[in-house]
Design an enzyme around this catalytic site. Structure first.
Site, PDB file in Angstrom:
ATOM      1  N   GLY A  75     108.225  72.556  25.411  1.00  0.00           N
ATOM      2  CA  GLY A  75     108.481  71.942  24.130  1.00  0.00           C
ATOM      3  C   GLY A  75     109.201  72.771  23.095  1.00  0.00           C
ATOM      4  O   GLY A  75     109.552  73.919  23.313  1.00  0.00           O
ATOM      5  N   SER A  76     109.419  72.130  21.975  1.00  0.00           N
ATOM      6  CA  SER A  76     109.979  72.614  20.720  1.00  0.00           C
ATOM      7  C   SER A  76     111.280  71.894  20.379  1.00  0.00           C
ATOM      8  O   SER A  76     112.121  71.631  21.250  1.00  0.00           O
ATOM      9  CB  SER A  76     110.240  74.123  20.707  1.00  0.00           C
ATOM     10  N   ASN A  77     111.424  71.604  19.102  1.00  0.00           N
ATOM     11  CA  ASN A  77     112.676  71.138  18.517  1.00  0.00           C
ATOM     12  C   ASN A  77     113.029  72.067  17.364  1.00  0.00           C
ATOM     13  O   ASN A  77     112.144  72.605  16.702  1.00  0.00           O
ATOM     14  CB  ASN A  77     112.552  69.732  17.919  1.00  0.00           C
ATOM     15  N   HIS A 108     106.628  73.439  19.869  1.00  0.00           N
ATOM     16  CA  HIS A 108     105.509  72.794  20.562  1.00  0.00           C
ATOM     17  C   HIS A 108     104.809  73.847  21.403  1.00  0.00           C
ATOM     18  O   HIS A 108     105.309  74.247  22.451  1.00  0.00           O
ATOM     19  CB  HIS A 108     106.016  71.650  21.440  1.00  0.00           C
TER      20      HIS A 108
END
Length: 809
Positions: A243-245, A266
């Site tokens: 994850g991650s944005n 995330h």
């Protein structure tokens, strides 16, 4: 400017540490603190709302001291558990068969974790890295920070009772050494390499001598199947689930011509890979605020007065394999250019709770450890003729804190790039940044094995010729000296890519990443030309990447953006999969004869109510959204019931990667099955099909339910959460990973950045702490914390609490 900052902070600290100048509660708190001894370590910690510490010290050792103290106060049990891990003592205290929390390696049992980390400890690996001169090893300031952090942690243990029931009175909570602190950083560095192969490293044993003399393949194991191995590698190294944005907007898109950054990493909600929020200040030298990974003495993701940055897990493959050709007479000897080389034997002994110590042998080569698997799904058998060695360049990289410290001193995105080039310390993340000058930046600056496409083409084994193009996992012929990785002239360490080879995008209107490759950091300015090991080009993007690209491109096109727009994006909770699927699904549902569908058990199910609920759903994962839970459960089942190739009527096109594939294939046989099974599941659990999401997606803290917004990876929601489905307890009852340390940062021309932050799971893991769930409730209500970065804002905090900490009792 720096002189003025020094004067402001020193004046503020002098005032704040004078008892007569403090609020009553703060004065009482300080009266309980001892003054530092001459020559000892000390720091001043100012606590503002939600338990956020603002740590001020005169130098790096003292800053580390204050940081270690404050982290221990909030997270002593989690930290202590991690130190048991990196000492290789989990089996001694918790038993060999119990499982670690997964934060520091992929080990599934304490015994394999201990065998690996004891091996690291006994061979002096971390000490050797600490002894390397910078830039190959950590710099002096980072060493001082780590030394101070350990002293601060120890001082807190010595001076405070533990109230967290998770480790209160436990004999495994002990003081730490500087090597312990560095070993934790080492574990984080090798997470994607040796850490991923712990089970295979510690289980690797040569075939028996008697078997070698009687059979050509002593292990009895067939060579790995290329197709299944490639598929397993793709799944193993799929970064989307981690994850991650993050998005950076340039001044061309904003209301005032200055940059903006929204970071939404995330990460796990429990265990040792949580973030912890702080501000660190050395007057005239350093002033940074953000989230630090537990056990770290530096800010991992954050902002200074002029630049903000975030990270996303990158698609670069941080390891490679070397296929060894073994001496027919000795499976612990391998051949390089026809010459035999003996493997190095490492014997490791681990103490075991209520049992006899366990001794195992590990086998190491010039390339790294012999490994017999990368997870259960990817076996790499050691036979009489072949073995596999794992190369992890991050096993020689203890520089991540130097990179983070470079960011913490940055005044621009150019400074961020300079820090990356100078230290080359990031093992498995991209960097996205924006600054007050209006610049934006994306870069995939990772420590990766120097696998060029040319080298892979020339030196891949038959297995590697399948795994490299498919999954980016290179398997090279270890019997050939001309297949060595080589070096780039601008690389800090041998065998890795230099900065010139890294994908970089500067000053685009937006630069965004959601864990896909660098290709579409900006859909209008695709990045190409990088080696396959960095990631793919021209392949289908994840639903979250597609949704993010649509959102941020629309924001950039609208223009005149502000921090408020970033806040709105974080909690829009739009479901891209819902926009593509829900209406078609509702129409197809309504057309079913008699409103019934057949479930996987062969029984007819009345699904007519679901048709209306899907049609009325607002395509969001807000806590008050009705139909969100129904769609979520349906979409998960549909993905299992219908093969990916049959799910869409319009296939993926590299010419239109954001909008394809599309148009749900409601004629696929699994469509009605998934619909029927979803309705049956919810009704069996007693959950209404049109229930509000928050009634059935929540966490429980101190006996109280806290509704949680957001949605799972496959839905494509920016605000990602991965909850655990437990219908008997009411639905989704816990979050394993998801939105963590969130920041929305901009500038307005004043000396103070405009920043809003949120630590979704709160500062402390201690259920007795007032900061155990306070920010979790903010997250539930989609509210933010206003950053108190400047002195005037810290001093004006209601209930400001000031503590002066030292190592003198």
């Amino acid at each position: 400017m720096r002189t003025r900052l020094r004067r402001l902070v020193i004046t503020a600290v002098a005032l704040l540490t004078a008892t007569t100048a403090l609020p009553a509660a703060a004065a009482q708190q300080q009266d309980r603190q001892e003054h530092p001894s001459h020559g000892g370590l000390s720091a001043v910690i100012r606590y503002t709302e939600y338990g956020i510490p603002h740590i001020v010290a005169k130098d790096y050792a003292n800053l580390g001291f204050g940081t270690g103290w404050a982290q221990a106060a909030d997270q002593v049990c989690t930290l202590a558990d991690g130190f048991v891990t990196v000492r290789g003592e989990r089996s001694r205290f918790f038993g060999p068969d119990a499982a670690p929390d997964g934060s520091l390696s992929s080990a599934t049992k304490n015994l394999s974790s201990d065998l690996y980390f004891r091996g690291v400890r006994e061979t002096g690996t971390v000490e050797e890295l600490l002894a390397e001169p910078a830039p190959l090893g950590p710099g002096r300031d980072v060493k001082d920070l780590m030394r101070g952090w350990g002293a601060g942690y120890n001082a807190w243990l010595a001076q405070n009772p533990i109230t967290d029931p998770n480790c209160q009175g436990a004999d495994w909570v002990r003081p730490v050494t500087p090597v312990d602190v560095a070993a934790r950083n080492f574990a984080l560095a090798v997470l994607g390499g040796q850490g991923r192969g712990v089970e295979g490293i510690t289980a690797a044993q040569p075939p028996t001598t008697s078997a070698v003399t009687s059979t050509p393949d002593a292990s009895g194991s067939a060579a790995p199947d290329a197709k299944s191995t490639a598929q397993a590698a793709r799944e193993l190294f799929d970064t989307a689930d981690m994850g991650s944005n993050a998005v950076a907007f340039s001044g061309a898109t904003t209301a005032n011509g200055r940059g903006l950054l929204l970071g939404n990493p995330h990460y796990p909600w429990q265990g040792g890979r949580r973030f912890w929020q702080m501000q660190q200040t050395i007057p005239g030298e350093l002033n940074v605020e953000g989230g630090a990974l537990l056990g770290s003495a530096t800010v991992s993701i954050g902002h200074t007065a002029h630049v903000a940055w975030s990270h996303t897990v990158a698609t670069g493959i941080t390891l490679n394999l070397h296929q060894l050709t073994l001496d027919p007479a000795d499976p612990t000897t391998y051949l390089v250019d026809g010459k035999p080389e003996r493997m190095t034997k490492r014997t490791v002994t681990v103490d075991v709770l209520d049992g006899t110590p366990v001794t195992r042998t590990q086998w190491w080569t010039r390339y790294g450890p012999v490994v017999t698997s990368l997870g259960a799904q990817l076996p790499l058998p050691w036979t009489s003729t072949t073995a596999y060695a794992l190369n992890d360049p991050n096993a020689a990289n203890l520089r991540a804190s130097d990179t983070a410290l470079g960011f913490s001193k940055a005044r621009s995105t150019a400074d961020v790039l300079t820090a990356l080039k100078r230290t080359q310390g990031l093992p498995w993340v991209n960097t996205i940044a924006a600054d007050s000058g209006g610049h934006s930046l994306f870069t995939q600056s990772q420590v990766l094995p120097r696998i060029t496409d040319e080298l892979a083409q020339r030196c891949s084994t038959p297995l590697g010729k399948v795994t490299y193009p498919s999954a980016g996992v290179a398997i090279l012929d270890g019997s050939r000296g001309d297949c060595a990785l080589g070096s780039d002239p601008d690389a800090v360490q041998p065998g890795i890519f230099g900065p010139a080879k890294m994908p970089v995008l500067k000053n685009a209107p937006y630069a965004e990443n959601s864990n896909d490759s660098a290709w579409l950091a900006n859909a209008d300015r695709p990045l190409t030309g990088y080696e396959r090991i960095f990631g793919t080009i021209g392949t289908q993007r994840t639903m979250r990447t597609r949704g993010a690209a649509e959102d941020v491109a629309a924001m950039a096109a609208k223009g005149r953006l502000s921090v408020r727009d970033l806040q709105a994006q974080q909690f829009a909770n739009r479901v891209p999969a819902g926009d593509l699927v829900a209406d078609d699904a509702a129409h197809a549902c309504a057309a079913l004869p008699g409103g019934t569908a057949t479930g996987s058990d062969g029984k007819a199910v009345d699904v007519s109510e679901a048709c209306g609920v899907l049609g009325a759903w607002d395509h969001s994962m807000n806590t008050d959204s009705r139909g969100a839970l129904l769609f979520d459960r349906f979409w998960r089942k549909l993905a299992v019931a219908v093969p990916a190739a049959q799910l869409w009527k319009v296939p993926f096109s590299a010419a239109d990667p954001v909008r394809t594939p599309n148009k749900l294939n409601t004629d696929a046989p699994g469509f009605t099955t998934a619909l029927a099974d979803t309705v049956t599941e919810l009704r069996t659990a007693g959950i209404a099909l049109d229930a509000k999401l928050g009634a059935n997606q929540f966490v429980v803290r101190n006996g109280q339910r806290i509704p949680v917004p957001g949605g799972t990876e496959s839905l494509g929601v920016w605000n990602k959460v991965e909850p655990v489905w437990n219908p008997a307890a009411g639905g989704y009852t816990e979050v394993t990973t998801g939105s963590s340390y969130i920041q929305a940062v901009g500038w307005d021309g004043s000396r103070c950045p405009v920043a809003r932050t949120l630590l979704t799971y709160s500062q402390s893991s201690n259920p007795n702490s007032p900061h155990y769930s306070d920010q979790t409730r903010l997250f539930s209500g989609e509210k933010w914390v206003t950053s108190r970065f400047c002195e005037k804002d810290i001093l004006s905090s209601p209930g400001l609490r000031v503590v002066r900490v030292s190592d003198h009792r």
